[in-house]
Design a protein around this motif. Structure first.
Motif, PDB file in Angstrom:
ATOM      1  N   THR A 335       0.840  -1.197   0.000  1.00  0.00           N
ATOM      2  CA  THR A 335       0.000   0.000   0.000  1.00  0.00           C
ATOM      3  C   THR A 335       0.878   1.252   0.000  1.00  0.00           C
ATOM      4  OG1 THR A 335      -1.578  -1.225   1.335  1.00  0.00           O
ATOM      5  CG2 THR A 335      -1.908   1.145   1.200  1.00  0.00           C
ATOM      6  N   ALA A 336       1.872   1.279   0.878  1.00  0.00           N
ATOM      7  CA  ALA A 336       2.726   2.462   0.974  1.00  0.00           C
ATOM      8  C   ALA A 336       3.505   2.669  -0.319  1.00  0.00           C
ATOM      9  CB  ALA A 336       3.675   2.326   2.162  1.00  0.00           C
ATOM     10  N   ALA A 337       4.062   1.597  -0.857  1.00  0.00           N
ATOM     11  CA  ALA A 337       4.897   1.736  -2.058  1.00  0.00           C
ATOM     12  C   ALA A 337       4.095   2.299  -3.225  1.00  0.00           C
ATOM     13  CB  ALA A 337       5.515   0.381  -2.430  1.00  0.00           C
ATOM     14  N   ARG A 338       2.815   1.924  -3.312  1.00  0.00           N
ATOM     15  CA  ARG A 338       1.993   2.414  -4.429  1.00  0.00           C
ATOM     16  C   ARG A 338       1.555   3.868  -4.234  1.00  0.00           C
ATOM     17  NH1 ARG A 338       1.479  -1.162  -8.012  1.00  0.00           N
ATOM     18  NH2 ARG A 338       1.481  -3.369  -7.486  1.00  0.00           N
ATOM     19  N   LEU A 339       1.646   4.357  -2.997  1.00  0.00           N
ATOM     20  CA  LEU A 339       1.165   5.719  -2.728  1.00  0.00           C
ATOM     21  C   LEU A 339       2.232   6.778  -2.951  1.00  0.00           C
ATOM     22  CD1 LEU A 339      -1.064   5.188   0.416  1.00  0.00           C
ATOM     23  CD2 LEU A 339      -1.785   5.968  -1.847  1.00  0.00           C
ATOM     24  N   ILE A 340       3.474   6.335  -3.163  1.00  0.00           N
ATOM     25  CA  ILE A 340       4.527   7.338  -3.376  1.00  0.00           C
ATOM     26  C   ILE A 340       4.537   7.716  -4.837  1.00  0.00           C
ATOM     27  CG2 ILE A 340       6.997   7.799  -3.194  1.00  0.00           C
ATOM     28  CD1 ILE A 340       6.997   6.491  -0.673  1.00  0.00           C
ATOM     29  N   GLU A 341       3.961   8.869  -5.131  1.00  0.00           N
ATOM     30  CA  GLU A 341       3.924   9.288  -6.531  1.00  0.00           C
ATOM     31  C   GLU A 341       5.194  10.081  -6.821  1.00  0.00           C
ATOM     32  OE1 GLU A 341       0.834  11.645  -5.463  1.00  0.00           O
ATOM     33  OE2 GLU A 341      -0.358   9.895  -4.885  1.00  0.00           O
ATOM     34  N   GLY A 342       5.416  10.314  -8.082  1.00  0.00           N
ATOM     35  CA  GLY A 342       6.540  11.161  -8.466  1.00  0.00           C
ATOM     36  C   GLY A 342       7.862  10.417  -8.458  1.00  0.00           C
ATOM     37  N   GLU A 343       7.786   9.106  -8.208  1.00  0.00           N
ATOM     38  CA  GLU A 343       8.999   8.298  -8.259  1.00  0.00           C
ATOM     39  C   GLU A 343       8.641   7.011  -8.982  1.00  0.00           C
ATOM     40  OE1 GLU A 343      12.400   8.221  -4.814  1.00  0.00           O
ATOM     41  OE2 GLU A 343      10.459   7.448  -4.303  1.00  0.00           O
ATOM     42  N   PRO A 344       9.541   6.473  -9.794  1.00  0.00           N
ATOM     43  CA  PRO A 344       9.215   5.194 -10.425  1.00  0.00           C
ATOM     44  C   PRO A 344       8.985   4.110  -9.357  1.00  0.00           C
ATOM     45  CG  PRO A 344      11.493   5.843 -10.891  1.00  0.00           C
ATOM     46  CD  PRO A 344      10.854   6.988 -10.180  1.00  0.00           C
ATOM     47  N   LEU A 345       8.157   3.114  -9.710  1.00  0.00           N
ATOM     48  CA  LEU A 345       7.786   2.080  -8.741  1.00  0.00           C
ATOM     49  C   LEU A 345       8.983   1.401  -8.093  1.00  0.00           C
ATOM     50  CD1 LEU A 345       4.765  -0.130  -9.862  1.00  0.00           C
ATOM     51  CD2 LEU A 345       4.937   1.505  -7.983  1.00  0.00           C
ATOM     52  N   ASP A 346      10.025   1.155  -8.873  1.00  0.00           N
ATOM     53  CA  ASP A 346      11.138   0.402  -8.278  1.00  0.00           C
ATOM     54  C   ASP A 346      11.891   1.256  -7.267  1.00  0.00           C
ATOM     55  OD1 ASP A 346      12.090   2.001 -10.292  1.00  0.00           O
ATOM     56  OD2 ASP A 346      13.630   0.586 -10.949  1.00  0.00           O
ATOM     57  N   LYS A 347      11.969   2.549  -7.536  1.00  0.00           N
ATOM     58  CA  LYS A 347      12.654   3.421  -6.599  1.00  0.00           C
ATOM     59  C   LYS A 347      11.823   3.581  -5.312  1.00  0.00           C
ATOM     60  CE  LYS A 347      15.881   7.132  -6.858  1.00  0.00           C
ATOM     61  NZ  LYS A 347      15.937   8.581  -7.018  1.00  0.00           N
ATOM     62  N   ALA A 348      10.535   3.840  -5.503  1.00  0.00           N
ATOM     63  CA  ALA A 348       9.634   3.968  -4.353  1.00  0.00           C
ATOM     64  C   ALA A 348       9.621   2.658  -3.564  1.00  0.00           C
ATOM     65  CB  ALA A 348       8.229   4.310  -4.828  1.00  0.00           C
ATOM     66  N   GLY A 349       9.602   1.549  -4.290  1.00  0.00           N
ATOM     67  CA  GLY A 349       9.560   0.232  -3.638  1.00  0.00           C
ATOM     68  C   GLY A 349      10.755   0.026  -2.747  1.00  0.00           C
ATOM     69  N   LYS A 350      11.915   0.356  -3.260  1.00  0.00           N
ATOM     70  CA  LYS A 350      13.144   0.162  -2.496  1.00  0.00           C
ATOM     71  C   LYS A 350      13.142   1.077  -1.251  1.00  0.00           C
ATOM     72  CE  LYS A 350      16.926  -1.832  -1.869  1.00  0.00           C
ATOM     73  NZ  LYS A 350      16.768  -3.167  -1.333  1.00  0.00           N
ATOM     74  N   ARG A 351      12.712   2.308  -1.459  1.00  0.00           N
ATOM     75  CA  ARG A 351      12.675   3.272  -0.365  1.00  0.00           C
ATOM     76  C   ARG A 351      11.749   2.783   0.757  1.00  0.00           C
ATOM     77  NH1 ARG A 351      14.003   8.415  -0.487  1.00  0.00           N
ATOM     78  NH2 ARG A 351      13.919   8.734  -2.723  1.00  0.00           N
ATOM     79  N   VAL A 352      10.548   2.371   0.356  1.00  0.00           N
ATOM     80  CA  VAL A 352       9.582   1.902   1.356  1.00  0.00           C
ATOM     81  C   VAL A 352      10.076   0.596   1.985  1.00  0.00           C
ATOM     82  CG1 VAL A 352       7.209   1.146   1.745  1.00  0.00           C
ATOM     83  CG2 VAL A 352       7.660   3.055   0.204  1.00  0.00           C
ATOM     84  N   ALA A 353      10.642  -0.285   1.181  1.00  0.00           N
ATOM     85  CA  ALA A 353      11.128  -1.574   1.706  1.00  0.00           C
ATOM     86  C   ALA A 353      12.162  -1.336   2.799  1.00  0.00           C
ATOM     87  CB  ALA A 353      11.736  -2.404   0.574  1.00  0.00           C
ATOM     88  N   ASN A 354      13.092  -0.434   2.547  1.00  0.00           N
ATOM     89  CA  ASN A 354      14.126  -0.161   3.545  1.00  0.00           C
ATOM     90  C   ASN A 354      13.531   0.408   4.822  1.00  0.00           C
ATOM     91  OD1 ASN A 354      16.113  -1.056   1.859  1.00  0.00           O
ATOM     92  ND2 ASN A 354      16.640   0.981   1.085  1.00  0.00           N
ATOM     93  N   PHE A 355      12.616   1.355   4.637  1.00  0.00           N
ATOM     94  CA  PHE A 355      12.065   2.028   5.810  1.00  0.00           C
ATOM     95  C   PHE A 355      11.199   1.075   6.637  1.00  0.00           C
ATOM     96  CE2 PHE A 355       9.514   4.966   8.293  1.00  0.00           C
ATOM     97  CZ  PHE A 355      10.462   5.894   8.681  1.00  0.00           C
TER      98      PHE A 355
END
Ligand code: ADP
Ligand code: MG
Ligand code: ZN
Length: 486
Positions: A335-355
């Protein structure tokens, strides 16, 4: 030369089905109610009371079977398993014997050799739980019985003796638990006993086809204890055989305090139970519609989910594994990874995964499954959006997250109120940089003289001057430029 042995392990797992009521009556199954408040003539085994199967339990048991590729028997049979025990008022448990609901499944595990391997599941049948004996509750010699648990709907998942070590056994249990949780069949709670395991352990000479006599380690309620108990038992059996003894087929229990398995009783064979079809219950007919409903109810399972996450969000296999260990966390992450707009999915995914792994899951580790997520996925996404936009640093995000745990507002409001937004204004940063450079002529000379390590000193000074609010990337950039010119 001493004989080399190898271990053979087969697991039986009892998993409580996520029904609201018991398997053959309408009594509630809510955990933690005062003793003997969730009982009726059926689950107390009073004479003349008749069982009526719980349709939802059967539906969930089919779902469990389908999740591990079982064939469903369209006319399975409930059988009476006869034995005497204070927690079994009828004198028999209603289970399934010759014709269980689910047959021939498989579970994929990573074996000790690092390769993926299919472990056979022999059967998954439906049965009622026994009541709970509470030893020493009234006084040292007393045993009290709580019948709330009696009659609760279980599936028993009987694995083939395909496992070769305690590590493989643990992996099997983890994979099975994940699948049952994702399938919405079981809550995976080992502490409350809704997922519990009996481990059957034997040893045989390496290469020998014939299986050794097994012992059964009963009701182990943690992954760690499963490993310890199996390892202890393998060693114990090796010592017995090395001394010329024989292994007795028996039921043993893991005693954590003593760090060993202890014999409870010699193990019954099936014929001791005098199983026979329960005359109160006709064969369980599964219609095409029932089967279709169970198939349709099956969601995406962890293996498929991990593969998709690696593709879609660019996660490593490891991250995908960690984040899919529990459906709540999996849902949270996605849910969180899909809500981060303005970044490609893989970048947002990695960011959310780490956090999520570093911050959110910390509380799951300390508080267990009952951990709440006071900062929901949408709010975490809002927080990480600020990092993606460079408004706050990753480090500040951690502090803001801590505040959010007890403050219901969104990240932007907290950041604004506390003036935490990073200074990304080049002009403001440049003036701070120039002041620091002017005030530290000695260090500037050292830097010019080739001491590049001193660069960190300047960064530190600028961060201090800006009270940590400067965007570190910009500070680096501007510092380099100003030092070049100095
Ligand atoms: P029961 O229900 O009485 O324990 P089963 O024949 O259904 O008996 O076997 C239960 C479990 O014992 C299965 O999980 C199976 O894999 C395991 N098992 C059977 N034989 C062996 C053995 N020789 N060594 C280890 N595990 C075994
Ligand atoms: Mg058994
Ligand atoms: Zn009841």
């Amino acid at each position: 030369m001493a004989v080399q042995y190898e271990a053979v392990i087969g697991l039986e797992v009892h998993a409580q089905l996520l029904t609201k009521s018991k398997l053959f009556c309408g009594c509630s199954v809510a955990f933690g109610a005062p003793p003997n408040t969730q009982v009726c003539p059926v689950c107390l085994g009073l004479p003349g009371a008749l069982p009526v199967p719980n349709a939802e339990a059967i539906h969930l048991a089919m779902r469990a079977g389908l999740a591990v590729g079982c064939e469903i028997d369209r006319a399975s049979v409930f059988a009476r398993k006869n034995y005497f025990y204070p927690d079994l008022p009828k004198g028999y448990q209603i289970s399934q014997f010759e014709l269980p609901l689910n047959n021939h499944g498989t579970l994929l595990i990573e074996g000790d050799d690092g390769k993926e391997r299919a472990v056979s599941i022999i059967r998954i049948h439906v049965e009622e739980d026994a009541a709970k004996n509470i030893h020493g509750a009234g006084g040292a010699d007393d045993t009290l019985v709580d019948f709330n648990r009696g009659g609760v709907a279980l599936t028993e998942i009987v694995g083939a003796p395909d496992l070769r070590s305690s590590a493989e056994a643990e992996t099997y249990l983890r994979r099975l638990r994940e699948i049952l949780m994702f399938a919405g069949v079981n809550d995976g709670n080992l502490e409350e006993g809704s997922f519990r395991c009996d481990a059957n352990v034997s040893i045989k000479p390496v290469g020998s086809e014939k299986l050794g006599t097994r012992t059964e380690l009963k009701n182990i309620n943690s992954f760690r204890f499963v490993r310890k108990a199996i390892d202890y038992e393998i060693q114990r059996q090796e010592i017995v055989l090395a001394q010329g003894g024989t292994i007795t087929q028996e039921t043993r229990t893991w005693n954590e305090a003593q760090g060993k398995t202890i014999s409870m009783r010699t193990k019954e064979d099936a014929h001791d139970y005098r199983y026979f079809p329960d005359p109160d219950l006709p064969p369980l007919r599964i219609s095409d519609a029932d089967l279709a409903r169970a198939r349709d109810a099956l969601p995406e399972l962890p293996a498929a989910l991990r593969e998709r996450w690696q593709r879609e969000f660019g996660l490593t296999a490891y991250d995908a594994q960690v984040l899919s260990a529990h459906p709540r966390i999996a849902r949270y992450f996605e849910t969180a990874a899909r809500l981060i707009e303005g970044e490609p999915l893989d970048k947002a995914g990695k960011r959310v995964a780490n956090f999520v792994q570093a911050e959110v899951m910390r509380y799951v580790a300390t508080e267990g499954l009952s951990a709440t997520f006071p900062v929901d996925a949408a709010r975490v996404a809002g927080l990480l959006k600020l990092v993606a936009a460079g408004t706050i640093s990753g480090k500040m995000a951690k502090d803001v997250f801590e505040v959010m745990r007890t403050d219901a507002r969104d990240a932007d409001a907290i950041v604004a109120e506390r003036g935490l937004a990073q200074v990304s204004d080049t002009g403001a940063i440049e003036s701070a940089v120039r002041e620091v450079v002017a005030a530290n002529a000695k260090q500037v000379a050292q830097y010019k003289g080739g001491n590049e390590k001193i660069f960190g000193f300047f960064v530190g000074q600028v961060m201090r001057a800006t009270k940590g609010s400067a965007n570190p990337g910009l500070v680096n950039e501007v510092l380099k430029k100003v030092l070049e010119e100095a």
